[in-house]
Design a protein around this motif. Structure first.
Motif, PDB file in Angstrom:
ATOM      1  N   ALA A 150      35.056  38.108  28.285  1.00  0.00           N
ATOM      2  CA  ALA A 150      35.541  39.263  27.524  1.00  0.00           C
ATOM      3  C   ALA A 150      36.793  39.877  28.132  1.00  0.00           C
ATOM      4  O   ALA A 150      37.282  40.903  27.653  1.00  0.00           O
ATOM      5  CB  ALA A 150      34.433  40.315  27.448  1.00  0.00           C
ATOM      6  N   GLY A 151      37.302  39.265  29.196  1.00  0.00           N
ATOM      7  CA  GLY A 151      38.519  39.760  29.825  1.00  0.00           C
ATOM      8  C   GLY A 151      38.302  40.909  30.789  1.00  0.00           C
ATOM      9  O   GLY A 151      39.249  41.634  31.117  1.00  0.00           O
ATOM     10  N   VAL A 152      37.079  41.064  31.271  1.00  0.00           N
ATOM     11  CA  VAL A 152      36.746  42.168  32.180  1.00  0.00           C
ATOM     12  C   VAL A 152      36.500  41.615  33.580  1.00  0.00           C
ATOM     13  O   VAL A 152      35.707  40.687  33.760  1.00  0.00           O
ATOM     14  CB  VAL A 152      35.494  42.925  31.702  1.00  0.00           C
ATOM     15  CG1 VAL A 152      35.107  43.998  32.719  1.00  0.00           C
ATOM     16  CG2 VAL A 152      35.732  43.531  30.329  1.00  0.00           C
ATOM     17  N   THR A 153      37.175  42.193  34.561  1.00  0.00           N
ATOM     18  CA  THR A 153      36.986  41.811  35.960  1.00  0.00           C
ATOM     19  C   THR A 153      36.448  43.000  36.743  1.00  0.00           C
ATOM     20  O   THR A 153      37.177  43.970  36.981  1.00  0.00           O
ATOM     21  CB  THR A 153      38.308  41.337  36.591  1.00  0.00           C
ATOM     22  OG1 THR A 153      38.809  40.219  35.871  1.00  0.00           O
ATOM     23  CG2 THR A 153      38.108  40.955  38.055  1.00  0.00           C
ATOM     24  N   PRO A 154      35.185  42.971  37.140  1.00  0.00           N
ATOM     25  CA  PRO A 154      34.649  44.094  37.913  1.00  0.00           C
ATOM     26  C   PRO A 154      35.204  44.105  39.332  1.00  0.00           C
ATOM     27  O   PRO A 154      35.553  43.058  39.888  1.00  0.00           O
ATOM     28  CB  PRO A 154      33.143  43.841  37.919  1.00  0.00           C
ATOM     29  CG  PRO A 154      33.012  42.367  37.735  1.00  0.00           C
ATOM     30  CD  PRO A 154      34.165  41.945  36.873  1.00  0.00           C
TER      31      PRO A 154
END
Length: 477
Positions: A150-154
């Motif tokens: 989803a294009g999310v980098t924690p």
């Protein structure tokens, strides 16, 4: 609320001043909130409002309050899907779209995991410890891979939640040693880093004030070969014991850094929503103390579910009022965000609306070290009118308290009533760069020299008046 200590001769930490919004905290320090309930609340028709009563998206509202990070819990197969993988990804995308940093908190359960319960997910029941480690890795990989897609980098991944006695009981409990718990921690850590190699992993336990608990836990994990990056803690003091608990938490954080060479993070804080002013002071103080951890190893502070109000799920430690607006307690984050950009201190100011009851303006400051410090505190009301400010507080009352009683130690209604003090205030004000006040105005000021200690200044309207004020605090030495 207090802002973090800043070196200016004697050390001063200012509180409860809503600083200009153009300054932001360094991304290296997390000022955040866990708002995992938000989608469930929205689906139930709960709405969120800013201080002016305008409806806001909750994530955007958190950002406007000075927060740069969001924490989201993950459950394996929860009832209704809330805090499950899809729900977490949807919330993480909203946070990422606002440029916020993200902490993913794996509970490894279908519901709450905390010091009193660490229940095995229904789908994992009957597994031996090696299979549980495989399940932990698979679940961690699936959620983080979905975020990546989803294009999310924690920035951070928490391996378990308040695991004071291990997780996935009984097999992952520490009751018979640390080997099984360590196996599970390593499974989560390794899976997280396989998806996001630079992510920092956290082992999180409660009661940040209890250094002996932390030594027992992390001595055990270290000896067993646990792999993780950050030691996380929770802290939920009450409205009277927070100064002691904060100091003990700082001692714990510094001990963890020195003993294990790990970074530390306060992953959860909260206080009863009715204790607005103590909560504001507590939040600012724990933020300041976390920032002061040796070697810059304090990574951040997260408020747990501040958006809750109206009896949501029976939770009483939110930081919103009954109308869905954030209380003044959360101004501590805005102050900290602004102060985080400053390397030196000369003055801090903010324009605020002074109401009645708890909605007065409050400033606190801590004078530390061994030497007295002189501070100029000003509450401008009528003096703002020539600058085009409308609706000013016509007659501010400024009061200064120490925190021991609290005891009122100084007050001022009209700054010019005492000619000699007025002259001193005008002289110091000119020297520190404060704008001039008209002679005889009803603005209020205090020029005080104080011993080291904790103090609180309050601005209210004479006879219950309300209106806009400008609070200023200057280093006058």
């Amino acid at each position: 609320m207090k802002i973090p200590p800043l070196l200016v001769g004697a050390l001063i930490a200012l509180v409860a001043i809503a600083l200009p919004s153009h300054a932001t905290a360094s991304p290296a320090f997390a000022l955040g909130a866990d708002i995992s309930w938000v989608t469930q609340m929205e689906s139930s028709g709960v709405k969120f409002y800013d201080a002016g009563g305008t409806q806001q998206d909750c994530f955007a509202l958190m950002k406007s309050l000075g927060m740069n990070s969001i924490r989201l819990r993950v459950w394996v197969n929860p009832a209704g899907g809330w805090c499950g993988q899809d729900d977490v990804v949807a919330k993480a995308k909203r946070a990422a779209a606002l440029g916020m940093h993200i902490l993913i908190d794996f509970h490894y359960s279908d519901s709450w995991a905390d010091p009193g319960k660490q229940n095995v997910p229904a789908a994992w029941i009957g597994a031996d410890i090696n299979q549980l480690a495989t399940d932990v890795a698979a679940h961690t990989t699936a959620v983080l891979s979905a975020l990546k897609a989803a294009g999310v980098t924690p920035d951070w991944v928490q391996i378990g939640n308040e695991t004071n006695s291990g997780m996935l009981w009984p097999l992952g409990s520490t009751s018979s040693g640390f080997a099984n718990f360590t196996l599970l921690v390593n499974a989560g850590n390794d899976a997280a880093k396989a998806v996001f190699p630079s992510v920092k992993t956290i082992v999180h336990i409660s009661n940040g004030y209890d250094d002996s608990l932390f030594r027992w836990m992390f001595d055990g994990l270290t000896a067993a070969g646990a792999r993780f990056d950050v030691i996380g803690m929770s802290l939920y003091p009450d409205s009277t014991d927070w100064p002691e608990k904060d100091s003990e938490c700082l001692d714990t954080m510094n001990d963890m850094v020195a003993r294990y060479g790990k970074q530390v993070m306060v992953c959860e804080v909260g206080m009863d929503s009715s204790a607005v002013q103590p909560s504001r002071a507590f939040l600012a103080d724990i933020i300041a103390k976390t920032r002061s951890v040796a070697g810059g190893a304090g990574l951040g502070v997260f408020y747990w579910e501040p958006e809750c109000y109206g009896g949501w799920q029976g939770y009483t430690k939110g930081a919103f009022d009954s109308t869905g607006k954030p209380t003044l307690a959360l101004n501590a984050f805005k102050v900290a965000a602004s102060a985080g950009a400053r390397s030196t201190f000369t003055s801090i100011s903010s324009r605020s609306y002074v109401g009645t009851g708890d909605n007065i303006e409050v400033a606190g400051f801590v004078i530390s070290g061994s030497s007295p410090k002189t501070v100029l505190i000003r509450a401008s009301g009528p003096a703002l009118t020539p600058y085009g400010v409308s609706g000013v507080l016509s007659d501010p009352m400024l009061e200064l308290y120490d925190q021991v009683g609290p005891t009122l130690i100084a007050s001022d209604d009209n700054w010019g009533d005492n000619p000699s003090m007025a002259a001193a205030i005008a002289t110091v004000g000119k020297r520190v760069g404060a704008f001039a006040w008209p002679a005889g105005s009803k603005d209020a000021a205090l020029l005080v020299t104080l011993d080291p200690g904790i103090y609180t200044a309050q601005v209210k309207g004479v006879n219950g008046a309300t209106g806009v004020t400008l609070m200023e605090v200057y280093d006058a030495d």
